[in-house]
Design a protein around this motif. Structure first.
Motif, PDB file in Angstrom:
ATOM      1  N   ALA A  34      67.928 -18.752-119.379  1.00 48.93           N
ATOM      2  CA  ALA A  34      67.881 -17.509-118.612  1.00 48.93           C
ATOM      3  C   ALA A  34      66.964 -17.660-117.788  1.00 48.93           C
ATOM      4  O   ALA A  34      65.888 -17.277-118.084  1.00 48.93           O
ATOM      5  CB  ALA A  34      68.155 -16.327-119.734  1.00 48.93           C
ATOM      6  N   VAL A  35      67.096 -17.367-116.421  1.00 48.52           N
ATOM      7  CA  VAL A  35      66.049 -17.333-115.334  1.00 48.52           C
ATOM      8  C   VAL A  35      66.043 -15.834-114.843  1.00 48.52           C
ATOM      9  O   VAL A  35      66.751 -15.389-114.285  1.00 48.52           O
ATOM     10  CB  VAL A  35      66.230 -18.242-114.252  1.00 48.52           C
ATOM     11  N   VAL A  36      64.892 -14.987-115.323  1.00 50.41           N
ATOM     12  CA  VAL A  36      64.890 -13.785-115.029  1.00 50.41           C
ATOM     13  C   VAL A  36      63.932 -13.545-113.946  1.00 50.41           C
ATOM     14  O   VAL A  36      62.518 -13.683-114.000  1.00 50.41           O
ATOM     15  CB  VAL A  36      64.479 -12.808-116.145  1.00 50.41           C
ATOM     16  N   CYS A  37      64.033 -12.975-112.625  1.00 52.60           N
ATOM     17  CA  CYS A  37      63.216 -12.711-111.467  1.00 52.60           C
ATOM     18  C   CYS A  37      62.377 -14.023-111.408  1.00 52.60           C
ATOM     19  O   CYS A  37      61.356 -13.902-111.295  1.00 52.60           O
ATOM     20  CB  CYS A  37      62.292 -11.707-111.761  1.00 52.60           C
ATOM     21  N   GLY A  38      63.113 -15.167-111.330  1.00 54.92           N
ATOM     22  CA  GLY A  38      62.334 -16.437-110.971  1.00 54.92           C
ATOM     23  C   GLY A  38      63.135 -17.401-109.916  1.00 54.92           C
ATOM     24  O   GLY A  38      64.370 -17.019-109.628  1.00 54.92           O
ATOM     25  N   SER A  39      62.791 -18.631-109.775  1.00 53.34           N
ATOM     26  CA  SER A  39      63.537 -19.417-109.073  1.00 53.34           C
ATOM     27  C   SER A  39      63.115 -20.868-109.293  1.00 53.34           C
ATOM     28  O   SER A  39      62.400 -21.124-109.910  1.00 53.34           O
ATOM     29  CB  SER A  39      63.082 -19.190-107.572  1.00 53.34           C
ATOM     30  N   ALA A  40      63.782 -21.913-108.734  1.00 57.70           N
ATOM     31  CA  ALA A  40      63.659 -23.110-109.111  1.00 57.70           C
ATOM     32  C   ALA A  40      62.404 -23.832-108.277  1.00 57.70           C
ATOM     33  O   ALA A  40      62.061 -24.708-108.597  1.00 57.70           O
ATOM     34  CB  ALA A  40      64.836 -24.024-108.669  1.00 57.70           C
ATOM     35  N   ARG A  41      62.147 -22.986-107.186  1.00 58.25           N
ATOM     36  CA  ARG A  41      60.958 -23.291-106.534  1.00 58.25           C
ATOM     37  C   ARG A  41      60.423 -22.062-105.675  1.00 58.25           C
ATOM     38  O   ARG A  41      61.400 -21.369-105.644  1.00 58.25           O
ATOM     39  CB  ARG A  41      61.129 -24.256-105.410  1.00 58.25           C
ATOM     40  N   ALA A  65      50.814  -4.071-105.109  1.00 59.96           N
ATOM     41  CA  ALA A  65      51.563  -2.697-105.561  1.00 59.96           C
ATOM     42  C   ALA A  65      52.548  -2.597-104.620  1.00 59.96           C
ATOM     43  O   ALA A  65      53.520  -2.350-105.141  1.00 59.96           O
ATOM     44  CB  ALA A  65      50.632  -1.543-105.605  1.00 59.96           C
ATOM     45  N   GLY A  66      52.346  -3.299-103.333  1.00 53.67           N
ATOM     46  CA  GLY A  66      53.463  -2.957-102.564  1.00 53.67           C
ATOM     47  C   GLY A  66      54.519  -4.028-102.531  1.00 53.67           C
ATOM     48  O   GLY A  66      55.580  -3.959-101.988  1.00 53.67           O
ATOM     49  N   TRP A  67      54.374  -5.283-103.260  1.00 57.62           N
ATOM     50  CA  TRP A  67      55.029  -6.247-103.520  1.00 57.62           C
ATOM     51  C   TRP A  67      55.777  -6.045-104.685  1.00 57.62           C
ATOM     52  O   TRP A  67      57.125  -6.563-104.778  1.00 57.62           O
ATOM     53  CB  TRP A  67      54.533  -7.543-103.206  1.00 57.62           C
ATOM     54  N   ALA A  68      55.216  -5.772-105.636  1.00 59.40           N
ATOM     55  CA  ALA A  68      55.769  -5.659-107.096  1.00 59.40           C
ATOM     56  C   ALA A  68      56.867  -4.717-107.591  1.00 59.40           C
ATOM     57  O   ALA A  68      57.782  -4.951-108.158  1.00 59.40           O
ATOM     58  CB  ALA A  68      54.637  -5.587-108.541  1.00 59.40           C
ATOM     59  N   LEU A  69      56.832  -3.844-106.503  1.00 63.43           N
ATOM     60  CA  LEU A  69      57.803  -2.587-106.766  1.00 63.43           C
ATOM     61  C   LEU A  69      58.553  -2.698-105.216  1.00 63.43           C
ATOM     62  O   LEU A  69      58.288  -3.194-104.209  1.00 63.43           O
ATOM     63  CB  LEU A  69      57.197  -1.259-107.040  1.00 63.43           C
ATOM     64  N   SER A  70      59.462  -1.687-105.167  1.00 58.83           N
ATOM     65  CA  SER A  70      60.344  -1.707-103.954  1.00 58.83           C
ATOM     66  C   SER A  70      60.158  -0.655-103.220  1.00 58.83           C
ATOM     67  O   SER A  70      59.657   0.494-103.745  1.00 58.83           O
ATOM     68  CB  SER A  70      61.830  -1.885-104.530  1.00 58.83           C
ATOM     69  N   HIS A  71      60.719  -0.561-101.846  1.00 59.43           N
ATOM     70  CA  HIS A  71      60.913   0.427-101.160  1.00 59.43           C
ATOM     71  C   HIS A  71      61.440   1.676-101.561  1.00 59.43           C
ATOM     72  O   HIS A  71      60.848   2.904-101.637  1.00 59.43           O
ATOM     73  CB  HIS A  71      61.777   0.009 -99.885  1.00 59.43           C
ATOM     74  N   THR A  75      66.203  -5.641-106.036  1.00 57.73           N
ATOM     75  CA  THR A  75      65.216  -5.292-105.216  1.00 57.73           C
ATOM     76  C   THR A  75      63.854  -5.971-105.362  1.00 57.73           C
ATOM     77  O   THR A  75      62.769  -5.384-104.842  1.00 57.73           O
ATOM     78  CB  THR A  75      65.024  -3.736-105.344  1.00 57.73           C
ATOM     79  N   ASP A  76      63.780  -7.153-105.957  1.00 53.39           N
ATOM     80  CA  ASP A  76      62.625  -8.132-106.111  1.00 53.39           C
ATOM     81  C   ASP A  76      62.421  -8.374-104.779  1.00 53.39           C
ATOM     82  O   ASP A  76      63.202  -9.030-103.911  1.00 53.39           O
ATOM     83  CB  ASP A  76      62.974  -9.036-107.291  1.00 53.39           C
ATOM     84  N   TYR A  97      63.161  -1.036-109.476  1.00 51.93           N
ATOM     85  CA  TYR A  97      62.012  -1.427-109.692  1.00 51.93           C
ATOM     86  C   TYR A  97      61.410  -2.843-109.357  1.00 51.93           C
ATOM     87  O   TYR A  97      60.376  -3.201-109.996  1.00 51.93           O
ATOM     88  CB  TYR A  97      61.666  -1.073-111.553  1.00 51.93           C
ATOM     89  N   GLY A  98      62.161  -3.227-108.385  1.00 54.48           N
ATOM     90  CA  GLY A  98      61.738  -4.472-107.858  1.00 54.48           C
ATOM     91  C   GLY A  98      61.423  -5.690-109.007  1.00 54.48           C
ATOM     92  O   GLY A  98      62.154  -5.879-109.973  1.00 54.48           O
TER      93      GLY A  98
END
Length: 237
Positions: free
Chosen positions: A47-54, A97-103, A179-180, A210-211
């Motif tokens: 289970a890949v949660v808020c992740g990617s292969a690269r 802070a501007g990246w971890a959460l969303s607009h 929204t990540d 919540y990004g």
């Protein structure tokens, strides 16, 4: 090959030959992908949660901004920190802070749910001190590891991402945050059809404003419930 010692630890010390589920959030999601590709016989599900292969180029640019904020502190000399970078920690937190959460998180003032009465109070009370408890040189090492995260860099795959994704035989569940900002859902969507060796592969975005934090939902009941229900169904299938 990343994490060979972890596999040996499970096999030789604990006698574990098969893992029911390798679950990881963020960089842990990248590690879950590594388990699926590099230890295909051990991982039953990943289970890949808020992740990617690269780590994507866009993600790397974000991390360069974080690194620049941290290393601008005068405590950074000759390639390492000689003392805790107090100003650097705060600058890194404000960038993060501007990246971890969303607009939408900021637009709808979702920080009020945590008891803050103003945006500045939220930033000062949460992000200004968020990284200060960590060793700054360790943070640099973590940033480097994150930027170089790529399952195709394992010796067996020679930089071929398609080959590394096709090597995964586990059941795969990809759970990006809708929204990540940096581990984006579109990256997982592009990976999905390339998981040609997986028994099953599914994409289940977390419907959250919540990004990136949606994947580690401390004090976010709706996101926590979604993760638990989705993972329970994945294990039961």
């Amino acid at each position: 090959m990343p994490w060979p010692c972890s596999a040996r630890l499970l096999q030789e010390v604990f006698g574990i030959e098969r893992i029911a589920l390798v679950y990881g959030w963020s960089m842990g999601g990248m590690q879950a992908y590594h388990w699926g590709a590099c230890h295909a016989d051990m991982a039953g599900r990943i289970a890949v949660v808020c992740g990617s292969a690269r780590c994507s180029p866009f993600n790397q640019v974000f991390l360069e901004g974080v690194r620049a904020a941290l290393t601008a502190d005068p405590a950074f000399r000759d390639g390492h920190f000689a003392a805790p970078p107090r100003a650097g920690y705060r600058a890194m937190g404000r960038v993060y802070a501007g990246w971890a959460l969303s607009h939408a998180f900021y637009r709808d003032e979702l920080w009020r749910a945590a008891g803050f009465e103003s945006l500045e109070a939220f930033l000062a009370g949460t992000w200004d001190s968020n990284f200060a408890r960590r060793d700054a040189n360790d943070l640099l090492a973590q940033l480097w590891t994150w930027q170089h995260g790529d399952i195709s860099r394992c010796d067996a795959f020679g930089g071929d991402l398609d080959r590394s994704l096709a090597a995964i035989r586990a059941d795969v569940l990809l759970m990006p945050g809708r929204t990540d900002a940096y581990f984006q859902a579109q990256d997982n969507a592009a990976e999905l059809p390339r998981l040609t060796g997986a028994r099953t592969a599914a994409l289940r975005p977390i419907p959250s404003d919540y990004g990136h934090r949606a994947g580690n939902p401390h004090n976010i009941p709706a996101d926590r419930a979604f993760l638990r229900e989705t993972i329970a169904a994945f294990l039961a299938a």
